[in-house]
Write a protein that holds these residues in place. Sequence first.
Motif, short mmCIF file in Angstrom:
data_model
loop_
_atom_site.label_atom_id
_atom_site.label_comp_id
_atom_site.label_asym_id
_atom_site.label_seq_id
_atom_site.Cartn_x
_atom_site.Cartn_y
_atom_site.Cartn_z
N PHE A 301 0.85 -1.19 0.00
CA PHE A 301 0.00 0.00 0.00
C PHE A 301 0.89 1.24 0.00
O PHE A 301 1.82 1.34 0.79
CB PHE A 301 -0.90 0.03 1.24
CG PHE A 301 -1.97 -1.01 1.26
CD1 PHE A 301 -3.28 -0.69 0.94
CD2 PHE A 301 -1.67 -2.32 1.62
CE1 PHE A 301 -4.28 -1.66 0.97
CE2 PHE A 301 -2.65 -3.29 1.65
CZ PHE A 301 -3.96 -2.96 1.32
N TYR A 310 -6.98 -1.80 6.40
CA TYR A 310 -7.29 -2.94 5.55
C TYR A 310 -7.84 -4.17 6.29
O TYR A 310 -8.85 -4.74 5.84
CB TYR A 310 -6.05 -3.34 4.74
CG TYR A 310 -6.36 -4.37 3.68
CD1 TYR A 310 -6.99 -4.01 2.49
CD2 TYR A 310 -6.05 -5.70 3.87
CE1 TYR A 310 -7.29 -4.95 1.52
CE2 TYR A 310 -6.34 -6.66 2.91
CZ TYR A 310 -6.96 -6.27 1.74
OH TYR A 310 -7.26 -7.21 0.79
N ALA A 314 -11.33 -5.30 4.85
CA ALA A 314 -11.28 -6.43 3.93
C ALA A 314 -11.71 -7.75 4.57
O ALA A 314 -12.14 -8.66 3.87
CB ALA A 314 -9.87 -6.59 3.37
#
Length: 455
Positions: A301, A310, A314
Amino acid sequence: MRRLMKWGARVAVALVGIVAVAATWIVAYPPELLRVGTGYAAKIVCSNVFIAGRDADEVLRDDVQAPGHPLLKLVRAEVDLEQGLVKTALLGVVAPSTALHRTGLGCATLNDSAIDEARRLSAPPADVASVDTTRAWPDGDAVAENDPRLQAVLSNPDLLGPSARAVVVVKDGRIVGEAYGPGFNAETPLLGWSMTKTVTAALVGILKGEGRIDESATNLFTEWNGDSRAEISLSDLLAMQSGLSFNESYGDVTDVTRMLYLERDMGGYAASLPPASGPGTRFNYSSGETVLISRYWMSRFSDREAALAYPREALFDVIGMRSAVLEADPTGTFVGGSYLYATARDWARFGLLIAENGRWSGRQLVDPSVMARIYEPAAVSNGAYTRGQAWQNGPGDKDSSFSLPEETLWMLGHDGQSIAVIPSEGLVVVRLGLTPRRLDYRPQRLLQAVRDALR
């Protein structure tokens, strides 16, 4: 006689002086082992107070002092709820340590000089208000009464093990039984220790499905450019076969205790270790390798805030792990080998994801190739560990007295944490507690008893 008395007095004065000098030296320059102890105490108290909402004195007594080294009984802890700080020291003055809580990232031990910098890091917290208490688990949090067939199992202290804090049984996608120890309930986030490693592997699988990562990647870190460590692949790290020299022994100042309680940059420390063998040639269980996995995937990233957000965006929010807090070191690298807090029901959600081969609500969340690694034995481990941060064997060597399927997968953590998964039977058994290894508790007996009861 007078001479003897004078000589004795001089010796006494000298001894007092020596003790005073030694005490002053220890206060000014405490041995690293003492700093590991107070650092551990600060971290455990901090996380349990600010994440789990537990009483600090209780945590210090039950989690730190009762099962630990006798010197830990001398540790004193001060909690600043407003500042999110926990300070510990032996006898209140020796080997002081500090742990800081940060929103969404949990606690980390650090020097007082690094507090302001560490405070700048945060991750989005869970939206607990969004949990639907009327929908059935796992989509919501409504759970039916325990299956009567499990009553004898879940009330048997020998099966649950010493100091069991939570047990959750999932069958065919529903919780069919749960039990909690005194002072704990379905709302209490609990530390999974090394069960966190499998969560890190799942994050790699999600990233691969998004095209962000490849397990065959090498030249993972700039520190490794130009030497043999550049040949280490992400796949090697996932299988614990990088060849890096890492000592996972606890109870002394080793690589793992130094990394967790003395080093500000855990990923940098793990990356600095020399190779002991070539990649792919030996199995060496290492929390440092999992921290390196976290460090590597986060480097994919360009934006640090996006990397910190994340895991929740996610994974945790997708499967309903609202209580989950994956903790980071002071520099913001997730401690992906050791530090994830979640309720037993949320740990069971993750177990269900693994049992469903990485699928959730009809969607393939974790890339199939990474799921295959999670289940596939690593040759260099003689089949004990998998190529994806999980165990083929339960705690200890395989025991012929346990009649468990070969497909049984284990996620295991320090002090008796375990998730057992039998995919073909739709069975997940989560067991969390404070059960030191010396007690030789085997969750295989619990799993076997649950299987027998549900047949």
